[in-house]
Scaffold this active site. Structure first.
Site, PDB file in Angstrom:
ATOM      1  N   GLU A   1      -2.835 -14.015  -4.942  1.00 37.75           N
ATOM      2  CA  GLU A   1      -2.722 -14.700  -4.176  1.00 37.75           C
ATOM      3  C   GLU A   1      -4.351 -15.050  -3.504  1.00 37.75           C
ATOM      4  OE1 GLU A   1       0.070 -15.475  -0.704  1.00 37.75           O
ATOM      5  OE2 GLU A   1       2.039 -15.377  -2.335  1.00 37.75           O
TER       6      GLU A   1
ATOM      7  N   LYS B   1       0.735  -0.977   0.036  1.00 35.41           N
ATOM      8  CA  LYS B   1       0.219  -0.167  -0.371  1.00 35.41           C
ATOM      9  C   LYS B   1       0.555   0.997   0.384  1.00 35.41           C
ATOM     10  CE  LYS B   1      -2.569  -0.177   3.706  1.00 35.41           C
ATOM     11  NZ  LYS B   1      -1.978  -1.681   3.525  1.00 35.41           N
TER      12      LYS B   1
ATOM     13  N   ASN C   1       0.754  -6.397  -6.973  1.00 33.35           N
ATOM     14  CA  ASN C   1       2.141  -6.279  -6.859  1.00 33.35           C
ATOM     15  C   ASN C   1       3.124  -7.146  -6.425  1.00 33.35           C
ATOM     16  OD1 ASN C   1       2.561  -3.468  -6.481  1.00 33.35           O
ATOM     17  ND2 ASN C   1       1.871  -3.100  -4.309  1.00 33.35           N
TER      18      ASN C   1
ATOM     19  N   CYS D   1      10.431 -19.863  -8.449  1.00 34.64           N
ATOM     20  CA  CYS D   1       9.899 -18.821  -8.875  1.00 34.64           C
ATOM     21  C   CYS D   1       8.979 -19.327 -10.013  1.00 34.64           C
ATOM     22  CB  CYS D   1      10.598 -18.094 -10.043  1.00 34.64           C
ATOM     23  SG  CYS D   1      11.931 -16.740  -8.895  1.00 34.64           S
TER      24      CYS D   1
ATOM     25  N   LEU E   1       7.776  -8.105  -8.538  1.00 31.70           N
ATOM     26  CA  LEU E   1       8.654  -7.781  -7.674  1.00 31.70           C
ATOM     27  C   LEU E   1      10.008  -7.763  -8.000  1.00 31.70           C
ATOM     28  CD1 LEU E   1       8.173  -8.857  -3.953  1.00 31.70           C
ATOM     29  CD2 LEU E   1       8.966 -11.276  -5.227  1.00 31.70           C
ATOM     30  N   LEU E   2      10.444  -6.741  -7.208  1.00 27.97           N
ATOM     31  CA  LEU E   2      11.633  -6.319  -7.312  1.00 27.97           C
ATOM     32  C   LEU E   2      12.621  -6.499  -5.990  1.00 27.97           C
ATOM     33  CD1 LEU E   2      11.582  -2.222  -8.471  1.00 27.97           C
ATOM     34  CD2 LEU E   2      11.511  -4.162  -9.488  1.00 27.97           C
TER      35      LEU E   2
ATOM     36  N   ASP F   1      -1.151   5.239   9.746  1.00 28.68           N
ATOM     37  CA  ASP F   1      -0.719   4.494  10.469  1.00 28.68           C
ATOM     38  C   ASP F   1       0.263   4.357  11.383  1.00 28.68           C
ATOM     39  OD1 ASP F   1       0.020   2.275  11.661  1.00 28.68           O
ATOM     40  OD2 ASP F   1       0.531   0.885   8.792  1.00 28.68           O
TER      41      ASP F   1
END
Lengths: 195, 340
Positions: free
Chosen positions: B235, B31, B262, B275, B303-304, B57
């Site tokens: 997911e 987020k 993401n 992977c 995804l880095l 937050d």
């Protein structure tokens, strides 16, 4: 109507009354409402049936597929299910109002059915002699009271008979109810002394 | 790939009239990275406008994301002229407010009842804290004590859901207040005896809150002014939560038309078995999502190799919110980030 059949009728009717009290008005109203829903041709009720049926179908279909493997289909079923559930709740709320009106009518019907016959009997057959008890068996004052609506001494008419048998059957029934519905109590064990 | 709606946030960035952008989603899905990226892209696209990125937050995630200390007063991001960040902990100011709202006074049973009742209305905590945040934003002044006006405000909503539950407050409060009105009409003199002044005070506060939230509601239900960006990962549980979030937002009449997915691997041509297996699972859900969310922009982000921290890294990453990431062309990004 013959005296003998009148006597049987009164006794059976009182039995029916007591059994009815045991069952309770609420259960009868519930059963009546369910029955009415099955036969009624009202649009709202039919719509509710259709919604409930579709909800069951969707539930079965959704449980049959795997959420992970067919996520899109599962989610679409989920969305439809939630929408129908909301519709069903709204319908049930509006039907609740109709149900109250229906219950009121049923309550009136119940009252008439369980009380009118005896009133009718006591009104129309007040002077009928149901049976007679032989002379000198009971003391005179009792005989006098027993033949209450000016019947010949020693004979019993519907008014007194209804009164007496309803009291007795009430007692018998409450005893039976108690024996049948009282909870089973386990006999407590004697405490054993610690070693 | 869906051919109807492009898989990018370009429409959000180009939407001139947007005043409020919410970025939300449950459970560590990125987020803060996404909200920071959106804020940066907006600021880069419109240098003449002023932007505020605000996080409620208490975990100070904006400070971590930009590697810069932020606080409850808006501070400009280093290296950017028109983007400021603010980290506000509404619960601290909420506690003072609660104290003044529902002081339990042993001698006045009515006031304590009203205090208890008002604190148990669903959404009232969120509503009060949101109003506090709004007030705080409006009071932001620059160095020469002029009030700063922000053209668009981006909210990094806290991970504990129901932040927007207060949007249902006006209806709830409306019913409650009308009931109290009836009651005071019939019991009037009696209630006055039991300490009418405080009752009027609480009454007035609730009415005030109801009006404020109604105002806010009007803006939040206008798709020209407000939008919500959902963030998730590919997911099952995250998607399920996203679906529930979207249904909840629809019930608040809030516009939601973009979903950012993401942590995607894009491992079609890689050698790593793990992977490849994970990417296969992710594609399975991505295909399902394309079918399910045909009317939404579904943005796919990679995804880095490391965490995305610092303005420069965020700039590199946020580019792909606008131009869709192509693993063949842009694959170098995965290991391209600067160490911080």
């Amino acid at each position: 109507m013959e005296s003998w059949s009148l006597l049987v009728f009164i006794t059976l009717f009182l039995l029916f009354q007591k059994v009815f009290n045991w069952i309770g008005q609420d259960r009868v109203k519930q059963a009546a409402w369910i029955g009415y829903q099955q036969v009624s041709a009202e649009a709202e009720i039919k719509h509710l049936h259709a919604v409930r049926k579709e909800l069951r179908q969707i539930y079965v279909e959704r449980s049959a597929i795997s959420a992970q493997d067919q996520y899109a289909k599962w989610t679409k079923l989920n969305r439809r299910f939630d929408k129908l559930e909301k519709e069903k709740n709204d319908l049930e709320l509006s039907l609740g109002v109709k149900r109250e009106a229906f219950n009121a009518k049923v309550a009136v019907a119940i009252k008439l059915v369980t009380t009118l016959p005896l009133y009718a009997v006591r009104f129309f057959f007040a002077r009928r002699v149901l049976f007679s008890i032989p002379d000198k068996v009971l003391p005179r004052p009792v005989e006098f009271l027993m033949s209450f609506p000016l019947l010949p001494r020693g004979s019993v008419g519907p008014i007194v008979w209804v009164f007496a048998s309803s009291r007795v059957s009430g007692l018998v029934f409450s005893a039976v109810r108690f024996l049948v519905t009282s909870p089973r109590v386990t006999i407590p064990l004697k405490p054993t002394p610690a070693k | 790939m869906d051919f109807e709606l492009e898989p990018s946030l370009k429409s959000v960035i180009d939407h001139e009239s947007l005043k409020w952008i919410f970025v939300g989603g449950k459970g560590g899905v990125g987020k803060t990275t996404t909200s920071s990226s959106v804020a940066i892209q907006l600021a880069l696209a419109n240098p003449n406008k002023n932007y505020l990125l605000i996080s409620t937050d208490p975990a100070h995630n904006l400070s971590d994301a930009f590697c810069q200390k932020f606080g409850k007063d808006a501070r400009k991001v280093e290296g950017m002229d028109n983007l400021s960040c603010m980290e506000i902990d509404p619960s601290a100011s909420m506690q003072e407010l609660q104290a003044s709202f529902g002081e339990s006074d042993g001698n006045d049973p009515l006031k304590s009842i009203m205090g208890d009742v008002s604190s148990s209305i669903p959404g009232i905590d969120e509503g009060l804290s949101f109003m506090e945040v709004m007030k705080h934003i409006k009071n932001q002044t620059s160095e020469d004590n002029e009030v700063i006006k922000y053209d668009t405000i981006i909210f990094d909503t806290a991970p504990t859901g129901h932040t927007l539950r207060f949007l249902q407050l006006p209806t709830t409060l409306g019913k409650l207040l009308s009931k109290f009105n009836e009651l005071s009409g019939t019991l009037g003199p009696l209630m006055n005896m039991m300490g009418g002044n405080q009752k009027q005070e609480i009454f007035a506060k609730l009415k005030d809150l109801q009006e404020q939230v109604s105002e806010v509601n009007k803006q939040f239900q206008d798709p020209e002014l407000t939008t919500f960006i959902c963030v998730c990962i590919s997911e099952f549980l995250s998607l399920y939560e996203t679906e529930r979030l979207i249904q909840e937002l629809i019930s608040y009449n809030m516009d939601v038309n973009s979903i950012v997915v993401n942590q995607l691997l894009f491992s079609d041509d890689h050698d790593c078995q793990r992977c490849k297996a994970r990417w296969k699972m992710q594609t399975k859900y991505l295909d399902q999502m394309d079918e399910l969310y045909e009317d939404y922009h579904v943005v796919k982000m990679p995804l880095l190799g490391m965490e995305i921290r610092g303005v420069d890294n965020l700039k590199k990453f946020s580019k792909f919110l606008i131009e869709p990431y192509d693993p063949k062309k842009d694959g170098a990004l995965v290991f391209d980030l600067e160490e911080k």
